[in-house]
Scaffold this motif. Structure first.
Motif, mmCIF file in Angstrom:
data_model
loop_
_atom_site.group_PDB
_atom_site.id
_atom_site.type_symbol
_atom_site.label_atom_id
_atom_site.label_comp_id
_atom_site.label_asym_id
_atom_site.label_seq_id
_atom_site.Cartn_x
_atom_site.Cartn_y
_atom_site.Cartn_z
ATOM 1 N N GLY A 111 0.875 -1.191 -0.165
ATOM 2 C CA GLY A 111 -0.021 0.037 0.112
ATOM 3 C C GLY A 111 0.819 1.292 0.152
ATOM 4 O O GLY A 111 1.693 1.454 0.693
ATOM 5 N N GLU A 112 0.339 2.157 -0.717
ATOM 6 C CA GLU A 112 0.761 3.683 -0.825
ATOM 7 C C GLU A 112 2.233 3.854 -0.808
ATOM 8 O O GLU A 112 2.665 4.315 0.020
ATOM 9 N N MET A 113 3.095 3.446 -1.601
ATOM 10 C CA MET A 113 4.574 3.583 -1.684
ATOM 11 C C MET A 113 4.717 5.059 -2.013
ATOM 12 O O MET A 113 5.486 5.623 -1.408
ATOM 13 N N VAL A 114 4.023 5.418 -3.015
ATOM 14 C CA VAL A 114 4.265 7.050 -3.588
ATOM 15 C C VAL A 114 2.782 7.550 -3.531
ATOM 16 O O VAL A 114 2.014 6.881 -4.258
ATOM 17 N N GLN A 115 2.598 8.686 -2.809
ATOM 18 C CA GLN A 115 1.318 9.248 -2.763
ATOM 19 C C GLN A 115 1.510 10.533 -3.027
ATOM 20 O O GLN A 115 2.565 11.153 -3.044
ATOM 21 N N GLY A 116 0.162 11.448 -3.225
ATOM 22 C CA GLY A 116 0.238 12.551 -3.540
ATOM 23 C C GLY A 116 0.754 13.189 -4.955
ATOM 24 O O GLY A 116 0.968 12.231 -5.687
ATOM 25 N N GLY A 117 0.654 14.558 -4.959
ATOM 26 C CA GLY A 117 1.132 14.919 -6.432
ATOM 27 C C GLY A 117 1.030 16.471 -6.287
ATOM 28 O O GLY A 117 0.838 16.994 -5.210
ATOM 29 N N PHE A 118 0.900 17.087 -7.461
ATOM 30 C CA PHE A 118 0.796 18.659 -7.357
ATOM 31 C C PHE A 118 -0.215 19.134 -8.559
ATOM 32 O O PHE A 118 -0.360 18.063 -9.386
ATOM 33 N N GLU A 119 -0.467 20.304 -8.479
ATOM 34 C CA GLU A 119 -1.269 20.965 -9.626
ATOM 35 C C GLU A 119 -0.637 21.578 -10.482
ATOM 36 O O GLU A 119 0.215 22.508 -9.946
ATOM 37 N N VAL A 120 -0.756 21.305 -11.802
ATOM 38 C CA VAL A 120 0.016 22.605 -12.725
ATOM 39 C C VAL A 120 -1.195 22.798 -13.531
ATOM 40 O O VAL A 120 -1.685 22.156 -14.234
ATOM 41 N N ALA A 121 -1.432 24.170 -13.332
ATOM 42 C CA ALA A 121 -2.392 24.902 -14.320
ATOM 43 C C ALA A 121 -3.929 23.963 -14.512
ATOM 44 O O ALA A 121 -4.310 23.854 -15.459
ATOM 45 N N GLY A 122 -4.082 23.512 -13.171
ATOM 46 C CA GLY A 122 -5.356 22.758 -13.342
ATOM 47 C C GLY A 122 -5.322 21.236 -13.537
ATOM 48 O O GLY A 122 -6.283 20.444 -13.248
ATOM 49 N N ALA A 123 -4.080 20.982 -14.041
ATOM 50 C CA ALA A 123 -4.194 19.438 -14.105
ATOM 51 C C ALA A 123 -3.216 18.765 -12.998
ATOM 52 O O ALA A 123 -2.342 19.311 -12.631
ATOM 53 N N VAL A 149 -0.686 16.514 -11.314
ATOM 54 C CA VAL A 149 0.344 15.497 -11.728
ATOM 55 C C VAL A 149 0.589 14.630 -10.400
ATOM 56 O O VAL A 149 1.032 15.385 -9.229
ATOM 57 N N SER A 150 0.560 13.469 -10.447
ATOM 58 C CA SER A 150 0.970 12.647 -9.144
ATOM 59 C C SER A 150 2.265 12.497 -9.215
ATOM 60 O O SER A 150 3.008 12.410 -10.316
ATOM 61 N N TYR A 151 3.121 12.116 -7.944
ATOM 62 C CA TYR A 151 4.302 12.119 -8.070
ATOM 63 C C TYR A 151 4.836 10.686 -8.661
ATOM 64 O O TYR A 151 5.816 10.463 -9.025
ATOM 65 N N MET A 152 3.864 9.663 -8.607
ATOM 66 C CA MET A 152 3.813 8.580 -9.328
ATOM 67 C C MET A 152 4.368 8.750 -11.019
ATOM 68 O O MET A 152 5.223 8.307 -11.507
ATOM 69 N N GLN A 153 3.235 9.586 -11.471
ATOM 70 C CA GLN A 153 3.798 10.058 -12.749
ATOM 71 C C GLN A 153 4.965 10.663 -13.045
ATOM 72 O O GLN A 153 5.615 10.306 -13.833
ATOM 73 N N VAL A 154 5.538 11.508 -12.212
ATOM 74 C CA VAL A 154 6.705 12.103 -12.192
ATOM 75 C C VAL A 154 7.716 11.155 -12.055
ATOM 76 O O VAL A 154 8.831 11.264 -12.990
ATOM 77 N N ILE A 155 7.790 9.898 -11.196
ATOM 78 C CA ILE A 155 8.814 9.161 -11.135
ATOM 79 C C ILE A 155 8.870 8.115 -12.669
ATOM 80 O O ILE A 155 9.596 8.056 -13.109
ATOM 81 N N ILE A 156 7.500 7.825 -12.962
ATOM 82 C CA ILE A 156 7.441 7.011 -14.417
ATOM 83 C C ILE A 156 8.113 8.056 -15.109
ATOM 84 O O ILE A 156 8.978 7.282 -16.189
#
Lengths: 403, 300, 241
Positions: free
Chosen positions: B130-142, B144-151
């Motif tokens: 469970g929950e290795m990488v959580q959360g994210g941030f917003e850019v101009a309304g979109a 972006v999860s941290y997982m996406q950043v890692i990928i």
């Protein structure tokens, strides 16, 4: 030990170490800790089996089994001579008689298996036209089976059309589907064709799965009628449903025999020879005036017709169809039958269907391992017996194999 | 606008994954002209190794970053060994057989590996801890999860590393030389068997990384998870021009984008269909792909 | 000269494509420092002979000895590091490798970076056009440039024995002259032994010390190059008189 032998055993050692490295992480690494017992027990079994095989191979190389060679050769020669003396028609009649008498000698469960085998024989023979005769690798063949099944299912449920009327209709629909799929793909290279047909097979399945209003999606279509017939009874014809397993067995047996005759005739017809010409050397065939594109399309359509017929029967027999029956793994199964039996060979395909459908029923406890073993066998067959268990006679060496 | 941006973010993530898998197809096709059907299964095996290793490392109490990094490297090594074994057992003995034989052998291996995974790992989904990488941030309304950043960052690092390897190193040159002319490369002293083995290993390592990241992204893996992405990645390789490494990267990105946009704007039920339609359209209208093929097809 | 041990010796070598025998029991000897021509018509088995030496084709019978070792049955990729390099028929430049990368491939088995760079500069001196085209893909070169590149690539392996297959094929006379000048240079200056397969018998024999004449897979004549050049039968059959 000779250098060759020690090299062999060194290779064995490396392979087994490699195998353990691949096996252990899958079984042994658990969140609770590292385990070795299970992977070592499997590994030991494989290692011992491989060692025995390798040892036998070496003994054979060393000539230890030479004393066996003569008797076995004599035995197989005698068997060949005997087979040659029995006329072909007699052998065929014997097989046909066995097939006809089968339901009387066996019980329900065996009927069920036999019906499956016959359905797959039709499918295998149909695919054999495409792969074995025309040399086009089709990995989405089961789509035609699906088209046939859904055609009958929908016509039966919504319009109450009879099975016998739907049989040609479904065959036509499948042929049309075959042409639609075939047309854009046939100019492609052989191996691209494989992946594109695979893609088409998936498209058909996804469409069936999602077109709720027509196909009821993943829930499938229920309430499909069995084949009907008129039976002379009490001085008048009476309509009955042929829904016992025995009756269904005879229907599919008839369809399978028709298929066998049709494919046999095709094999030795002018078109059959043209197929072979295209398979062996497309350029040369074109120069001889064969319209290769039209011919390939014809192969596709003919293969599809048999798929559609099998599908129609399948829907009538199950009284229910759903997209789950038409996955890629089914296409792979039918292909495995053709390949295992021998591409282009009718008895080969029959043998292949028996091996892949009936044999696993005998070893029911190993149901889980079925596809696992098929996959492995398919790869191994390509190395040791690429022409199949019962190779086609007329099929010469493929042009690309010769060089 | 926000929706569009969100789709763009998701498309890049997915496209990066397809690019990683597509490279294995394109490199193998480039060197031995084989559609390696078992490649999708290597990707799935990668996903499983990720689950297995991360679960174990996590249970030992290592911090998530170390779990992830170590699992990634170990699993990539594992998949490289697996792919090399497949090549040695099922493809190498068939080097002089017909293409149909090798293709069927590859299909057999694909079924074999898929069911091998099922037998050892079970029929059901297996979840990442469970929950290795959580959360994210917003850019101009979109979002972006941290997982996406890692990928995306792992993908970029791997793609750059591959580019360096293939275009700058001695072994990379040898790989390209072998793909172009096996006889001549033997005549300059290149052992083509070893190079082919290496090509399988590299492709497998990339697919493995993709499998792990997809597993992390969706939270679970399944034994048959490699089948559909495999076809899509192959479509990406064909779209980019088979045998062309840069093409596979671009093709992967395009297929990912197209899938996400088609799912977002047209129909999500039919999203899998679009990749196949593109595959067919590309093969029909421009069979050499957008970047051109790099295949010396001596056997056709 | 005949007292020396040969650097290359073929003993009764037979090779076949499938069932068709391309060479039928060829024996020949090449001594260190020689330039030996193998001449013959199309299909006489000249290229097959070279391919059988370098191991691309496995001889069905016979023996190939090189520098004191028996090499038939060895994989072809083991030979360049022993000093046996080949420029095969059709040059076989790697089409999508740059000119420089093609040269690097010639030195693939070597690890001595400095010496490799030195040799590369030497090749560029020999063939200045290659320096100009350094960054271009091999496939974009003209026929003559490709031949130069193929020879340069083979020289990058610092060969002791160089097998050249039809270096003049399809090239303009001026370029042919240049190529043959280089062949003589590497033979005389660097002491590389050369086996030359040519259809242009006149040119080949003029640059060689000895020659073998092949006909339908057999050696039909073997002599000093000068003697072959004046031999009336050879003149009639291969020198166009």
């Amino acid at each position: 030990m000779t250098i060759r032998a020690s090299k062999l055993w060194l290779g064995y050692g490396v392979a087994m170490a490699w195998f353990f490295v691949l096996l252990w992480p899958l079984l042994g690494i658990k969140a609770e800790g590292l385990e070795f017992a299970e992977s070592i027990s499997i590994w030991l079994k494989v290692a011992v089996a491989a060692a025995i095989l390798l040892g036998l191979h070496q003994l054979k190389q060393g000539g230890l089994f030479r004393f066996l060679e003569k008797p076995t050769q004599a035995a197989s020669a005698a068997a060949d001579a005997l087979a040659a003396r029995v006329p072909r028609w007699l052998a065929l009649c014997a097989v046909a008689a066995c097939a006809l008498a089968f339901p009387m000698l066996t019980e329900r469960y065996a009927h069920d298996v036999a019906i499956s085998v016959l359905v797959y024989i039709i499918l295998g023979l149909g695919l054999n036209v495409v792969v074995g005769l025309a040399g086009l690798l089709d990995l989405g063949y089961i789509a035609f089976f699906g088209v046939g099944a859904y055609t009958y299912a929908l016509l039966s449920v919504h319009f109450e059309l009879s099975f016998w009327l739907c049989l040609p209709i479904a065959a036509c629909f499948s042929a049309i589907a075959g042409c639609i799929i075939g047309y854009p793909t046939l100019r492609m290279r052989g191996d691209y064709l494989a992946i594109v047909t695979l893609g088409f097979g998936e498209i058909v399945r996804i469409v069936i799965n999602n077109w709720m209003s027509l196909t009821n999606g993943p829930n499938g279509v229920l309430g499909i009628k069995s084949p009907g017939a008129y039976w002379f009874k009490d001085g008048s014809f009476e309509h009955i449903w042929l829904n016992s397993l025995e009756q269904l067995y005879y229907i599919i047996l008839g369809l399978a025999m028709l298929t066998i005759v049709a494919v046999y005739r095709l094999n030795y017809s002018r078109i059959g020879r043209a197929f072979e010409a295209v398979r062996e050397d497309q350029t040369a065939a074109e120069l001889m005036g064969v319209n290769t594109l039209r011919l390939k399309l014809l192969a596709y359509a003919m293969g599809a017709v048999f798929g559609g017929i099998a599908g129609t029967f399948f829907a009538a027999r199950m009284k229910f169809v759903s997209p789950e029956s038409f996955t890629f793994i089914e296409s792979a199964m039918v292909l495995a039958m053709v390949v295992l039996g021998g591409m282009g060979s009718i008895p080969g395909v029959i043998l292949g269907s028996l091996a892949l459908i009936a044999l696993p029923e005998v070893f029911r406890g190993f149901e889980m391992y079925r596809m696992f073993v098929f996959g492995g066998v398919m790869a191994v067959m390509m190395i040791f017996r690429p022409k199949g268990l019962w190779p086609a006679k007329r099929m010469g060496a493929r042009s690309e194999e010769r060089d | 606008m926000e929706f569009l941006l969100q789709q763009l973010v998701n498309g890049i993530t997915l496209g990066g994954v397809y690019a990683l898998v597509a490279l294995g197809y394109t490199m193998v096709y480039g060197i031995i002209q084989l559609i390696n059907f078992a490649h999708g299964e290597i990707y799935a095996a990668g996903g499983y190794m990720g689950v297995i290793l991360i679960s174990w490392l996590f249970a030992q109490g290592y911090p998530p970053a170390i779990c992830l990094g170590a699992a990634l490297l170990l699993a990539m090594g594992y998949c490289a060994l697996l792919a090399m074994a497949v090549e040695k057992v099922a493809y190498k003995p068939l080097r002089h057989s017909s293409r149909l034989s090798v293709l069927l052998s590859a299909l057999g291996m694909s079924i074999f590996l898929q069911n091998g995974l099922m037998l050892t790992q079970g029929v059901y989904d297996r979840a990442y801890p469970g929950e290795m990488v959580q959360g994210g941030f917003e850019v101009a309304g979109a979002v972006v999860s941290y997982m996406q950043v890692i990928i995306v960052s792992v993908t970029i690092v791997l793609l750059l590393a591959l580019n360096l390897l293939v275009f700058k190193t001695r072994i990379g040159k040898a790989m390209r030389a072998t793909a172009q002319d096996k006889t001549m490369s033997a005549l300059v002293g290149i052992n083509s068997s070893r190079i082919i083995s290496l090509t399988f290993a590299i492709g497998a390592a990339l697919a493995c990384a993709a499998g792990i990241m997809v597993g992390l992204y969706y939270g679970s893996v399944r034994y048959d998870m490699g089948f559909v992405p495999g076809i899509k990645a192959f479509s990406a390789a064909v779209l980019g021009g088979i045998g062309n490494i840069t093409g596979a990267m671009i093709g992967g990105l395009l297929i990912g984008m197209i899938e996400v946009f088609a799912a977002g704007y047209i129909s999500s039920e039919y999203k899998d269909v679009f990749a196949f339609i593109i595959l067919i359209a590309v093969l029909y209208f421009m069979p050499t792909g957008i970047m051109g093929e790099n295949v010396d097809d001596t056997r056709v | 000269m005949t007292e020396q041990t040969p650097i290359l010796e073929l003993k009764n070598v037979t090779s076949a494509y499938g069932r068709i025998k391309a060479i039928k029991g060829i024996s020949l000897k090449v001594y260190p420092g020689e330039v030996v021509s193998i001449i013959g018509a199309n299909g006489a088995g000249k290229s097959t002979t070279l391919m059988s030496i370098s191991g691309v084709i496995k001889p069905t019978s016979g023996e190939v000895w090189y520098a004191g070792d028996r090499i038939d049955g060895l994989a072809p990729d083991l030979l360049p590091s022993r000093g046996l390099c080949q420029v095969p028929e059709g040059r076989r430049i790697f089409p999508r490798l740059t000119v420089e990368e093609n040269l690097d491939m010639g030195a693939f088995f070597r690890k001595d970076t400095d010496a490799i760079n030195h040799d590369k500069n030497r090749v560029f001196q020999m063939f200045p056009i290659l320096l100009e085209r350094r960054k271009q893909h091999g496939g974009t070169l003209s026929g003559g440039e490709q031949q130069m590149l193929a020879m340069g690539r083979a020289l990058m392996g610092r060969p002791k024995l160089l097998l050249l297959d039809e270096p003049s094929l399809g090239l303009a006379p001026l370029i042919v002259q240049q190529i043959f000048r280089i062949i003589r240079e590497i033979n005389e200056v660097d002491g590389v032994t050369v086996v030359l397969v040519e259809q242009n018998a006149n040119l080949a024999l003029k640059s060689s010390s000895r020659g073998y004449v092949l006909e339908t897979g057999n050696v039909v004549m073997e002599d000093d190059a000068q003697a072959l050049l004046v031999n009336p039968a050879i003149r009639a059959a291969y020198l166009g008189e």
